[in-house]
Design an enzyme around this catalytic site. Structure first.
Site, mmCIF file in Angstrom:
data_model
loop_
_atom_site.group_PDB
_atom_site.id
_atom_site.type_symbol
_atom_site.label_atom_id
_atom_site.label_comp_id
_atom_site.label_asym_id
_atom_site.label_seq_id
_atom_site.Cartn_x
_atom_site.Cartn_y
_atom_site.Cartn_z
ATOM 1 N N CYS A 250 0.825 -1.217 0.000
ATOM 2 C CA CYS A 250 0.000 0.000 0.000
ATOM 3 C C CYS A 250 0.854 1.260 0.000
ATOM 4 O O CYS A 250 0.870 1.996 -0.986
ATOM 5 C CB CYS A 250 -0.926 -0.006 1.210
HETATM 6 N N1 LIG Z 1 -3.072 -6.074 1.861
HETATM 7 C C1 LIG Z 1 -3.466 -4.958 2.475
HETATM 8 O O1 LIG Z 1 -3.087 -4.715 3.610
HETATM 9 C C2 LIG Z 1 -4.395 -3.981 1.798
HETATM 10 C C3 LIG Z 1 -5.003 -2.998 2.565
HETATM 11 C C4 LIG Z 1 -5.876 -2.113 1.946
HETATM 12 C C5 LIG Z 1 -6.088 -2.197 0.591
HETATM 13 N N2 LIG Z 1 -5.459 -3.145 -0.157
HETATM 14 C C6 LIG Z 1 -5.731 -3.217 -1.591
HETATM 15 O O2 LIG Z 1 -6.595 -4.319 -1.823
HETATM 16 C C7 LIG Z 1 -6.303 -4.917 -3.093
HETATM 17 C C8 LIG Z 1 -5.991 -6.390 -2.913
HETATM 18 O O3 LIG Z 1 -4.825 -6.501 -2.143
HETATM 19 P P1 LIG Z 1 -4.358 -7.862 -1.479
HETATM 20 O O4 LIG Z 1 -3.315 -7.479 -0.495
HETATM 21 O O5 LIG Z 1 -5.508 -8.664 -1.002
HETATM 22 O O6 LIG Z 1 -3.701 -8.599 -2.726
HETATM 23 P P2 LIG Z 1 -3.125 -10.082 -2.744
HETATM 24 O O7 LIG Z 1 -2.017 -10.087 -3.718
HETATM 25 O O8 LIG Z 1 -2.865 -10.563 -1.360
HETATM 26 O O9 LIG Z 1 -4.334 -10.980 -3.252
HETATM 27 C C9 LIG Z 1 -4.960 -10.787 -4.439
HETATM 28 C C10 LIG Z 1 -5.507 -12.132 -4.913
HETATM 29 O O10 LIG Z 1 -6.188 -11.868 -6.134
HETATM 30 C C11 LIG Z 1 -5.939 -12.953 -7.011
HETATM 31 N N3 LIG Z 1 -6.199 -12.495 -8.368
HETATM 32 C C12 LIG Z 1 -5.394 -11.793 -9.199
HETATM 33 N N4 LIG Z 1 -6.011 -11.558 -10.362
HETATM 34 C C13 LIG Z 1 -7.235 -12.130 -10.276
HETATM 35 C C14 LIG Z 1 -8.331 -12.236 -11.156
HETATM 36 N N5 LIG Z 1 -8.299 -11.673 -12.361
HETATM 37 N N6 LIG Z 1 -9.409 -12.918 -10.755
HETATM 38 C C15 LIG Z 1 -9.462 -13.478 -9.525
HETATM 39 N N7 LIG Z 1 -8.446 -13.415 -8.638
HETATM 40 C C16 LIG Z 1 -7.353 -12.743 -9.009
HETATM 41 C C17 LIG Z 1 -4.508 -13.325 -6.746
HETATM 42 O O11 LIG Z 1 -4.232 -14.651 -7.161
HETATM 43 C C18 LIG Z 1 -4.429 -13.147 -5.224
HETATM 44 O O12 LIG Z 1 -4.703 -14.355 -4.539
HETATM 45 C C19 LIG Z 1 -5.149 -4.108 -3.672
HETATM 46 O O13 LIG Z 1 -5.657 -3.094 -4.483
HETATM 47 C C20 LIG Z 1 -4.513 -3.477 -2.441
HETATM 48 O O14 LIG Z 1 -3.842 -2.275 -2.750
HETATM 49 C C21 LIG Z 1 -4.634 -4.051 0.422
#
Ligand SMILES: NC(=O)c1ccc[n+]([C@@H]2O[C@H](COP(=O)([O-])OP(=O)(O)OC[C@H]3O[C@@H](n4cnc5c(N)ncnc54)[C@H](O)[C@@H]3O)[C@@H](O)[C@H]2O)c1
Length: 479
Positions: free
Chosen positions: A300
């Site tokens: 982030c």
């Molecule tokens: N991790 C955090 O602490 C956090 C906090 C706030 C916001 N966010 C935001 O939330 C979003 C997700 O982050 P995250 O940390 O969960 O990511 P992540 O990488 O942990 O998980 C994302 C998942 O999505 C899957 N994926 C990718 N493309 C896909 C598709 N086309 N269809 C289905 N699944 C798919 C991946 O295989 C993965 O398992 C991002 O935009 C991030 O910036 C994350």
């Protein structure tokens, strides 16, 4: 507190809200927004089962929904099935029960979206090698959702992204398919705020900003999210919610960069930056403490501001504060390595051939997440400059450098085996008393305190702002 001006650029009759004593605006019963869903207890799809999507799915299951969790990565689905996932301890029984009772069904097929009343998109939005937004996953997920969307459905985008994403990737393609948001289908942007590992502010305790394409869209999104979050703030449009999320994390990035600069200032003036920050933090208004470190990690803080910088490039608007903060954060691991070289040099040693132990490699304490960890940048730089680097992190099984070379893990380090120990971070609940016996120690946390006792529990002396791997450079507590 006065509520801030809420723009309504299109002059539509958008949802109002009232302000709570915490300063959050929540849905009012006499507006179109409610937290009770007439379709509650239905089936919801969650696209992307990562750090955001998996806990979100569990929250929705607890709220009474059946969740179809869709992820394109088969290894992720296997890991979830077997419970080998990075969740708080208390969430593992919830996951096992949800899977056993088929309240959470796993799938890799986006066609499953067709059988649901609502879809949440929680896929990653990282940067590419040039620090530019990498929208491949988001574009693919939104494309899958649009192709499988059915009339009457609610689509909520939660991934952090540039301003206008909801329109570009959902509204416009849905219109092209003949589905008008607000009439045939509902679309909203509700940015995720989860802070993995944060026990004080779990996902369900944190208010959520919701920007609907229309008031009815906001109403549906609030109804879905209301039971799993700590309050709702209705923004006048998705673009407001999109920019508010980028502001939140840009605010953190700029302030962490400032804290790092303060650390350098303090070192120059011979002061302990933590003492200075904690003194300033006694001011009850107008100051919020941020703490220095070796950079900012996770997906982030070091990432999101670049979505804003990238978006502004075609405009004749310069944003030097944000730009320089991001450059300073990116350069911070290199500065730490320079400090390591200096420490070794002062001790009559060179970096080439020096045995260096990196303590803590996860981007922040309490998690095993290596994404964008400044510790990895430091290991890479140290190795490139000829050091023999090992790491110690009780939560991290393996570390690989950019070229795939494994870094040696030392689960039970003997301080006498190393010329220098670099403390990037300490995992809570583990014994770090051995650090007291190190010949040479670079405290990137600034929290151990110059000459302070190293606590056996690994508890740092101030945990108020542990969001992102904050490690100090200047507490050059060479012992
Ligand atoms: N991790 C955090 O602490 C956090 C906090 C706030 C916001 N966010 C935001 O939330 C979003 C997700 O982050 P995250 O940390 O969960 O990511 P992540 O990488 O942990 O998980 C994302 C998942 O999505 C899957 N994926 C990718 N493309 C896909 C598709 N086309 N269809 C289905 N699944 C798919 C991946 O295989 C993965 O398992 C991002 O935009 C991030 O910036 C994350």
């Amino acid at each position: 507190m006065y509520p801030p001006f809420t723009p309504d650029p299109r002059g539509e009759n958008r949802s109002a809200g009232r302000w709570t004593t915490n300063g959050f605006r929540e849905a009012e019963s006499d507006t179109t927004v409610t937290t009770e869903s007439p379709r509650a207890k239905g089936i919801v799809a969650v696209m992307g089962l990562g750090y955001v999507g998996l806990p979100t799915s569990l929250g929705l299951v607890d709220a009474g929904y059946q969740v179809i969790g869709i992820d394109i990565d088969p290894s992720r689905l296997t890991a979830i099935r077997s419970g080998r996932v990075d969740l708080p301890e208390s969430d593992h029984p919830r996951l096992a029960t949800a899977l056993a009772k088929q309240r959470l069904i796993l799938s890799s097929d986006p066609v499953a979206v067709q059988s649901t009343e609502a879809v949440l998109v929680c896929v990653p939005t990282p940067l590419d090698a040039h620090r530019l937004p990498s929208l491949t996953a988001l574009e693919r997920a939104c494309d899958d959702v649009v192709r499988n969307a059915v009339p009457g459905q609610l689509i909520v985008l939660t991934s952090t992204s540039y301003v206008g994403t909801t329109s570009d990737l959902l509204v416009v393609p849905l219109l092209a398919r003949g589905l008008t948001p607000g009439r045939d289908i509902h679309v909203a942007f509700a940015p995720e705020r989860i802070d993995p590992g944060n026990q004080i502010f779990p996902q369900e305790a944190v208010p959520r900003v919701v920007g609907g394409v229309t008031s009815a869209c906001a109403e549906r999104a609030c109804a879905l999210l209301g039971p799993i979050v700590g309050g709702l703030h209705v923004a006048s449009a998705p673009v407001v919610a999109e920019l508010s999320k980028l502001l939140e994390n840009t605010f953190r990035a700029v302030n962490i960069a400032l804290a790092n600069e303060l650390a350098d200032i303090s070192a120059t003036l011979g002061l302990d930056p933590m003492e200075v920050i904690n003194a300033a933090a006694t001011k009850p208004y107008g100051f919020m403490p941020f703490y220095p470190g070796a950079g900012a990690g996770g997906h982030c803080i070091p990432v999101d501001p670049h979505y804003l910088l990238w978006q502004l490039r075609p405009h004749s608007l310069t944003t030097p504060v944000i730009g320089q903060a991001m450059e300073a954060l990116a350069a911070r691991p290199g500065r730490m390595v320079d400090r390591a070289v200096q420490l070794l040099s002062d001790a009559g040693k060179g970096l080439r051939g020096a045995r260096v132990l990196m303590t803590g490699v996860a981007y922040k304490p309490g998690v095993a997440d290596l994404r964008c960890s400044p510790a990895l940048d430091m290991i890479q730089l140290l190795a490139e400059r000829g050091a023999e680097v090992a790491y110690h992190d009780p939560l991290v099984d393996q570390v690989r450098l950019a070229e795939g070379h494994p870094v040696r893990s030392d689960p039970a380090p003997l301080p006498e085996d190393y010329d220098l120990v670099v403390v990037y971070g300490l995992q809570p609940g583990f014994d770090y008393a051995w650090l007291d016996r190190c010949r040479l120690l670079l405290d990137c946390t600034y929290r151990l305190g110059i000459g302070a006792e190293i606590p056996a529990t690994g508890e740092l002396r101030d945990e108020r702002d542990d969001d992102f791997g904050q490690v100090d450079d200047v507490a050059l507590s060479a012992r």
